[in-house]
Design a protein around this motif. Structure first.
Motif, PDB file in Angstrom:
ATOM      1  N   VAL A   1       0.973  -0.967   0.264  1.00 28.31           N
ATOM      2  CA  VAL A   1      -0.083  -0.067   0.265  1.00 28.31           C
ATOM      3  C   VAL A   1       1.029   1.124   0.008  1.00 28.31           C
ATOM      4  O   VAL A   1       1.715   1.614   0.657  1.00 28.31           O
ATOM      5  N   ASP A   2       0.358   2.736  -0.799  1.00 33.41           N
ATOM      6  CA  ASP A   2       1.134   4.034  -0.528  1.00 33.41           C
ATOM      7  C   ASP A   2       1.441   4.567   0.183  1.00 33.41           C
ATOM      8  O   ASP A   2      -0.326   4.016   1.007  1.00 33.41           O
ATOM      9  N   PHE A   3       1.811   5.446   0.824  1.00 37.25           N
ATOM     10  CA  PHE A   3       1.040   6.242   1.555  1.00 37.25           C
ATOM     11  C   PHE A   3       1.898   7.200   1.246  1.00 37.25           C
ATOM     12  O   PHE A   3       3.097   7.633   0.405  1.00 37.25           O
ATOM     13  N   ALA A   4       1.242   8.618   1.547  1.00 32.92           N
ATOM     14  CA  ALA A   4       1.935  10.375   1.455  1.00 32.92           C
ATOM     15  C   ALA A   4       1.654  10.952   2.488  1.00 32.92           C
ATOM     16  O   ALA A   4      -0.294  10.723   2.814  1.00 32.92           O
ATOM     17  N   THR A   5       2.014  11.877   3.198  1.00 26.21           N
ATOM     18  CA  THR A   5       1.479  13.208   3.512  1.00 26.21           C
ATOM     19  C   THR A   5       1.066  13.816   3.094  1.00 26.21           C
ATOM     20  O   THR A   5       1.381  14.501   1.942  1.00 26.21           O
ATOM     21  N   ALA A   6       0.076  15.558   3.672  1.00 26.17           N
ATOM     22  CA  ALA A   6      -0.535  16.120   3.164  1.00 26.17           C
ATOM     23  C   ALA A   6      -0.783  17.024   3.837  1.00 26.17           C
ATOM     24  O   ALA A   6      -0.899  16.765   5.177  1.00 26.17           O
ATOM     25  N   ASP A   7      -0.297  18.587   3.748  1.00 27.92           N
ATOM     26  CA  ASP A   7      -1.063  19.685   4.481  1.00 27.92           C
ATOM     27  C   ASP A   7      -2.132  20.113   5.212  1.00 27.92           C
ATOM     28  O   ASP A   7      -3.006  19.842   4.370  1.00 27.92           O
ATOM     29  N   GLN A   8      -2.533  20.226   6.744  1.00 28.93           N
ATOM     30  CA  GLN A   8      -4.062  20.488   7.129  1.00 28.93           C
ATOM     31  C   GLN A   8      -3.072  22.594   7.623  1.00 28.93           C
ATOM     32  O   GLN A   8      -2.779  22.869   7.148  1.00 28.93           O
ATOM     33  N   THR A   9      -3.474  22.232   8.866  1.00 24.17           N
ATOM     34  CA  THR A   9      -2.787  23.428   9.411  1.00 24.17           C
ATOM     35  C   THR A   9      -0.693  23.758   9.748  1.00 24.17           C
ATOM     36  O   THR A   9      -0.606  24.556   9.551  1.00 24.17           O
ATOM     37  N   ALA A  10      -0.821  22.527   9.523  1.00 23.57           N
ATOM     38  CA  ALA A  10       0.682  22.092   9.995  1.00 23.57           C
ATOM     39  C   ALA A  10       0.989  21.987   8.031  1.00 23.57           C
ATOM     40  O   ALA A  10       0.796  21.236   7.777  1.00 23.57           O
TER      41      ALA A  10
END
Length: 249
Positions: A1-10
Motif C-alpha cells: 500500500v502507498d502512503f503520502a503526507t498532506a498539509d493541513q494547518t501544519a
C-alpha cells in the motif's frame, strides 16, 4: 500500500518533512510503521495537524479493502513566548518618550496587548500627556513601539517618573505570558535656575535697607540660602546692624 503526507494547518517543511513511500506486508505481517520527521522550531505556534493518506492497495487477488485510509497527525507546540516592555529615560526637551514592547520569540498568530500611562512623581498633563492604546503583533512580529508626548516646562524640577502598564493580552490561543508588564519612564530636567541678590541704595534716614533675593525660574522643590552682612566702608554697629539668617523659597 502507498502512503503520502498532506498539509493541513501544519505545512511541510516548516512543521514536518513531506514523506511518501510504499509499505509491504509479507505473508503473516499485520503491521508496518511509517516515520515522519517533525520540525522543532522556536516559533510559538498553535496546535497543528497534517494528514497521512493511504492509496493504491496491491492485494494480489486477496480481499483487502480500506477501513481507514487517512491518519491525522497532531503536533503540540512546546514553546512559550514572553512579552515585555522596556524602561526608558528621556530629557525633558526631547519632547517625546518612545517605548518598545517585545516578544522574545516569533508567534504564528496575531496577538494584541493594551497599554496605558499612570502617574508617579511625574503627573499628566503637567509633565507628560496621558496616553493609552492597543498594540497588534502580526504573525512573525517581535516588537512594536509607541510614543508618549513629554511636556517641556521652564520649571526647575527633580528627575520624575511615570509608569506605562501592559494589560489585556489577547493571544488567540498561543502560549504567551506577560513577563515585564510595567515600564518606568524617567524624565530628566534640562532647566537651570540662577539665584541672585540686588544692590540697593538708601538714605541714612530711611531706617532700613530692603534687599531682594531672586530665582530666575520657578522650582518644584524647597530651596534655601543663607545670608550675612559684611563690613566695607560702612561698619556695624556704627552704620548698620549686623544681620544674618536663612531665606527659604
Amino acid at each position: 500500500v502507498d502512503f503520502a503526507t498532506a498539509d493541513q494547518t501544519a505545512a511541510a517543511a516548516d512543521d514536518y518533512t513531506s514523506t511518501s513511500g510504499t509499505l509491504t506486508f509479507n505473508p503473516g505481517d499485520q503491521s508496518q510503521t511509517i516515520v515522519i520527521s517533525i520540525t522543532n522550531s522556536d516559533q510559538v505556534e498553535l496546535t497543528e495537524t497534517f494528514l497521512v493518506n493511504l492509496s493504491g492497495i496491491q492485494a494480489n487477488g486477496r480481499n483487502i479493502f480500506f477501513a481507514d485510509d487517512q491518519a491525522q497527525v497532531t503536533i503540540h507546540d512546546d514553546d512559550q513566548a514572553t512579552i515585555s516592555i522596556d524602561d526608558v529615560t528621556v530629557d525633558e526637551n526631547t519632547g517625546t518618550a518612545m517605548l518598545t514592547v517585545s516578544l522574545d520569540l516569533p508567534v504564528d498568530t496575531t496577538i494584541s496587548v493594551d497599554y496605558a500611562t499612570a502617574d508617579q512623581t511625574a503627573a499628566a498633563p503637567n509633565d507628560f500627556t496621558s496616553t493609552s492604546g492597543t498594540l497588534t503583533f502580526n504573525p512573525g512580529d517581535q516588537s512594536q513601539t509607541f510614543v508618549i508626548p513629554i511636556t517641556n516646562s521652564d520649571q526647575i524640577e527633580l528627575d520624575e517618573t511615570f509608569l506605562v502598564n501592559l494589560t489585556n493580552l489577547q493571544a488567540n490561543g498561543a502560549n504567551i505570558i506577560l513577563g515585564d508588564n510595567q515600564a518606568t519612564v524617567t524624565i530628566t530636567d534640562d532647566d537651570q535656575a540662577a539665584i541672585s541678590i540686588n544692590d540697593v541704595t538708601v538714605d541714612e534716614n530711611a531706617g532700613t535697607a530692603t534687599l531682594t533675593v531672586s530665582l530666575d525660574s520657578p522650582v518644584d522643590t524647597t530651596v534655601s540660602v543663607d545670608f550675612a552682612t559684611a563690613d566695607q566702608t560702612a561698619a556695624a554697629a556704627d552704620d548698620y546692624t549686623s544681620t544674618s539668617g536663612t531665606l527659604t523659597f
